[in-house]
Scaffold this motif. Structure first.
Motif, PDB file in Angstrom:
ATOM      1  N   LYS A 172      -2.431   6.679  11.594  1.00  0.00           N
ATOM      2  CA  LYS A 172      -3.121   7.157  10.397  1.00  0.00           C
ATOM      3  C   LYS A 172      -2.229   7.974   9.471  1.00  0.00           C
ATOM      4  CE  LYS A 172      -5.101  11.109  12.875  1.00  0.00           C
ATOM      5  NZ  LYS A 172      -4.334  12.186  12.254  1.00  0.00           N
TER       6      LYS A 172
ATOM      7  N   GLY B 155      -4.572   8.669  -0.140  1.00  0.00           N
ATOM      8  CA  GLY B 155      -3.238   8.972   0.355  1.00  0.00           C
ATOM      9  C   GLY B 155      -3.141   9.100   1.857  1.00  0.00           C
ATOM     10  N   ARG B 156      -4.008   8.399   2.569  1.00  0.00           N
ATOM     11  CA  ARG B 156      -3.977   8.503   4.024  1.00  0.00           C
ATOM     12  C   ARG B 156      -3.692   7.161   4.669  1.00  0.00           C
ATOM     13  NH1 ARG B 156      -2.877  13.269   5.878  1.00  0.00           N
ATOM     14  NH2 ARG B 156      -2.970  12.062   7.793  1.00  0.00           N
ATOM     15  N   GLY B 157      -4.451   6.840   5.701  1.00  0.00           N
ATOM     16  CA  GLY B 157      -4.127   5.694   6.524  1.00  0.00           C
ATOM     17  C   GLY B 157      -4.274   4.367   5.814  1.00  0.00           C
ATOM     18  N   LEU B 158      -3.661   3.349   6.393  1.00  0.00           N
ATOM     19  CA  LEU B 158      -3.697   1.995   5.867  1.00  0.00           C
ATOM     20  C   LEU B 158      -4.803   1.200   6.538  1.00  0.00           C
ATOM     21  CD1 LEU B 158       0.100   1.247   6.038  1.00  0.00           C
ATOM     22  CD2 LEU B 158      -1.189   1.845   4.008  1.00  0.00           C
TER      23      LEU B 158
ATOM     24  N   LEU C 298      -1.874  -2.298  -1.276  1.00  0.00           N
ATOM     25  CA  LEU C 298      -0.494  -2.624  -0.940  1.00  0.00           C
ATOM     26  C   LEU C 298      -0.409  -4.027  -0.378  1.00  0.00           C
ATOM     27  CD1 LEU C 298       0.362   0.756   0.754  1.00  0.00           C
ATOM     28  CD2 LEU C 298       1.559  -0.152  -1.226  1.00  0.00           C
TER      29      LEU C 298
ATOM     30  N   ARG D 263      -2.686   0.813  -8.075  1.00  0.00           N
ATOM     31  CA  ARG D 263      -3.690   1.882  -8.039  1.00  0.00           C
ATOM     32  C   ARG D 263      -4.920   1.397  -8.781  1.00  0.00           C
ATOM     33  NH1 ARG D 263      -4.279   5.964  -4.962  1.00  0.00           N
ATOM     34  NH2 ARG D 263      -2.093   6.504  -5.235  1.00  0.00           N
TER      35      ARG D 263
ATOM     36  N   PHE E  30       4.474   7.085   8.688  1.00  0.00           N
ATOM     37  CA  PHE E  30       3.636   6.205   9.492  1.00  0.00           C
ATOM     38  C   PHE E  30       4.431   5.619  10.651  1.00  0.00           C
ATOM     39  CE2 PHE E  30      -0.180   5.899   6.983  1.00  0.00           C
ATOM     40  CZ  PHE E  30       0.225   6.131   5.685  1.00  0.00           C
TER      41      PHE E  30
ATOM     42  N   TYR F  60      -3.282  -4.546   2.265  1.00  0.00           N
ATOM     43  CA  TYR F  60      -3.785  -3.297   2.814  1.00  0.00           C
ATOM     44  C   TYR F  60      -4.448  -2.495   1.697  1.00  0.00           C
ATOM     45  CZ  TYR F  60      -0.711  -3.909   6.901  1.00  0.00           C
ATOM     46  OH  TYR F  60      -0.084  -4.373   8.030  1.00  0.00           O
TER      47      TYR F  60
ATOM     48  N   TYR G  96       7.827   4.242   9.146  1.00  0.00           N
ATOM     49  CA  TYR G  96       7.886   4.059   7.704  1.00  0.00           C
ATOM     50  C   TYR G  96       7.662   5.411   7.030  1.00  0.00           C
ATOM     51  CZ  TYR G  96       7.351  -1.044   8.060  1.00  0.00           C
ATOM     52  OH  TYR G  96       7.527  -2.386   8.316  1.00  0.00           O
TER      53      TYR G  96
ATOM     54  N   LEU H  85      -5.964  -2.572   7.023  1.00  0.00           N
ATOM     55  CA  LEU H  85      -5.607  -3.972   6.836  1.00  0.00           C
ATOM     56  C   LEU H  85      -6.829  -4.745   6.352  1.00  0.00           C
ATOM     57  CD1 LEU H  85      -3.522  -6.287   7.184  1.00  0.00           C
ATOM     58  CD2 LEU H  85      -4.417  -6.539   9.516  1.00  0.00           C
TER      59      LEU H  85
ATOM     60  N   GLN I 117      -5.282   1.659   0.895  1.00  0.00           N
ATOM     61  CA  GLN I 117      -5.054   3.035   1.307  1.00  0.00           C
ATOM     62  C   GLN I 117      -5.935   3.931   0.443  1.00  0.00           C
ATOM     63  OE1 GLN I 117      -1.108   4.568   0.578  1.00  0.00           O
ATOM     64  NE2 GLN I 117      -1.190   5.861   2.388  1.00  0.00           N
TER      65      GLN I 117
ATOM     66  N   TYR J 161       0.304  -9.932   3.740  1.00  0.00           N
ATOM     67  CA  TYR J 161      -0.720  -8.962   4.129  1.00  0.00           C
ATOM     68  C   TYR J 161      -1.229  -8.208   2.899  1.00  0.00           C
ATOM     69  CZ  TYR J 161       2.193  -9.562   8.314  1.00  0.00           C
ATOM     70  OH  TYR J 161       2.942 -10.087   9.329  1.00  0.00           O
TER      71      TYR J 161
ATOM     72  N   PHE K 181      -5.572   2.511  -3.320  1.00  0.00           N
ATOM     73  CA  PHE K 181      -4.204   2.047  -3.544  1.00  0.00           C
ATOM     74  C   PHE K 181      -4.020   0.789  -2.705  1.00  0.00           C
ATOM     75  CE2 PHE K 181      -0.204   2.453  -5.286  1.00  0.00           C
ATOM     76  CZ  PHE K 181       0.832   2.618  -4.380  1.00  0.00           C
TER      77      PHE K 181
ATOM     78  N   PHE L 223       7.003  -3.801   2.114  1.00  0.00           N
ATOM     79  CA  PHE L 223       5.862  -3.491   1.260  1.00  0.00           C
ATOM     80  C   PHE L 223       6.222  -3.563  -0.218  1.00  0.00           C
ATOM     81  CE2 PHE L 223       2.399  -2.055   3.983  1.00  0.00           C
ATOM     82  CZ  PHE L 223       3.045  -2.003   5.201  1.00  0.00           C
ATOM     83  N   GLY L 224       5.236  -3.970  -1.016  1.00  0.00           N
ATOM     84  CA  GLY L 224       5.366  -3.928  -2.454  1.00  0.00           C
ATOM     85  C   GLY L 224       5.100  -2.531  -2.985  1.00  0.00           C
ATOM     86  N   PRO L 225       5.215  -2.353  -4.308  1.00  0.00           N
ATOM     87  CA  PRO L 225       5.063  -1.018  -4.909  1.00  0.00           C
ATOM     88  C   PRO L 225       3.618  -0.542  -4.999  1.00  0.00           C
ATOM     89  CG  PRO L 225       5.494  -2.647  -6.594  1.00  0.00           C
ATOM     90  CD  PRO L 225       5.642  -3.354  -5.292  1.00  0.00           C
TER      91      PRO L 225
ATOM     92  N   GLN M 236       7.715  -5.222   8.443  1.00  0.00           N
ATOM     93  CA  GLN M 236       7.020  -5.671   7.259  1.00  0.00           C
ATOM     94  C   GLN M 236       7.628  -4.949   6.058  1.00  0.00           C
ATOM     95  OE1 GLN M 236       2.683  -6.259   9.481  1.00  0.00           O
ATOM     96  NE2 GLN M 236       2.780  -5.055   7.622  1.00  0.00           N
TER      97      GLN M 236
ATOM     98  N   GLY N 293       5.044   2.288  -2.436  1.00  0.00           N
ATOM     99  CA  GLY N 293       4.844   1.513  -1.221  1.00  0.00           C
ATOM    100  C   GLY N 293       5.555   2.150  -0.043  1.00  0.00           C
TER     101      GLY N 293
END
Lengths: 114, 116
Positions: A106, B41-44, B90, B112, A90, B36, A36, B46, B38, B34, B88, B107-109, B105, A43
Motif C-alpha cells: 500500500k 496519493g496512496r496504494g495502487l 496509471l 489525473r 512501493f 491502475y 518502486y 489494479l 491510485q 496494465y 490518478f 509505468f507511464g506518467p 513493470q 508515475g
C-alpha cells in the motif's frame, strides 16, 4: 496467494541519517521482489529488484535492499538520506507466471527532514 | 529503447460524461499491459490487465472498461463517470512470458482525472 505488507504508512528521518522502509511478503513459490518510488503527480519509477543470487541488492540513487528468506522480508535501505529522497515507496512481488501483474504493497511515505 | 505514453495528462469531467484514456507503448512487441488507479496519493488498485490483443482481465467490477485494439495500445473507458472515479490513472507495461516473470513493470506518467 501472493501478498505484500508495508507496515508503516509514514517514515520520518533526518537528512544524513540511515533510512529503512520495511516490506514483508507472502508467496507460495520463489519470490521475485521489486521496489518502486513515486514522486508527486508522477508515475512509479523502478528502483531495484531481487531475482536470485546475493541477498543484498543495489539499485538506483544509492538505495539497496536485503532479501531475508527466513523472515520473508525485503527492506529498502539507504546509508545516508537526502531531502530529495522524500517520496512514496512501493514494494511489490511476483511469482508463478510472467503474465500476472505485480502485487503491490500500500506504500510508505518517506519524509526526510533537513 | 522502450517508452510509454499516456494522455491526457489531466482531465476534468462532469458526472455522467464518458471517458477515454489512452496508453501506448513504443519499442517492444507483445507487451503485457496494465491499468491502475491510485486514490489520494496512496496504494495502487489494479483495474485491468491484458496479455494480448483483445484479451482483457478485469480485477475490479465497476463502471470502467478496457480495450486493446492494437498490440501496443490500451484504452480505459467509461460510458458514465461517477464522482468516485476521480483519481490518478496509471498505465504500465511489462515483458510477457518467462521474461515477464523476472522483469519489472514500467509505468507511464499518469492521468489525473477529476470528476465534478
Amino acid at each position: 496467494a501472493q501478498s505484500v505488507a508495508q507496515p508503516e504508512d509514514q517514515v520520518n528521518v533526518a537528512e544524513g541519517n540511515p533510512l529503512t522502509v520495511k516490506c514483508t511478503y507472502s508467496v507460495s513459490g520463489n519470490p521475485y521482489l521489486f521496489w518502486y518510488v513515486q514522486y508527486p503527480n508522477r508515475g512509479l519509477q523502478f528502483l531495484l529488484k531481487y531475482i536470485t543470487g546475493d541477498n543484498l541488492v543495489k539499485g538506483s540513487y544509492g538505495f539497496e535492499a536485503e532479501f531475508n528468506k527466513s523472515q520473508t522480508s525485503f527492506h529498502l535501505k539507504k546509508p545516508s538520506a537526502l531531502v530529495s529522497d522524500s517520496a512514496l515507496y512501493f514494494c511489490a512481488v511476483r511469482t508463478n507466471s510472467g503474465n500476472t501483474p505485480l502485487v503491490f504493497g500500500k506504500g510508505t511515505r518517506l519524509s526526510v527532514i533537513a | 529503447s522502450q517508452t510509454i505514453h499516456q494522455w491526457p495528462a489531466t482531465l476534468v469531467q462532469p458526472v455522467g460524461s464518458p471517458l477515454s484514456l489512452e496508453c501506448t507503448v513504443e519499442g517492444t512487441s507483445n507487451p503485457n499491459l496494465y491499468w491502475y488507479r491510485q486514490a489520494a496519493g496512496r496504494g495502487l488498485q489494479l483495474l485491468f490487465y491484458s496479455v494480448g490483443i483483445g484479451q482483457i482481465s478485469s480485477e475490479v467490477p465497476q463502471n470502467l472498461s478496457a480495450s486493446r485494439p492494437q498490440d501496443r495500445q490500451f484504452i480505459l473507458s467509461s460510458k458514465k463517470l461517477l464522482l468516485s472515479d476521480s483519481g490518478f490513472y496509471l498505465c504500465a507495461w511489462s515483458l510477457s512470458g518467462a521474461k515477464g516473470l523476472i522483469n519489472e513493470q514500467f509505468f507511464g506518467p499518469g492521468t489525473r482525472l477529476t470528476v465534478l
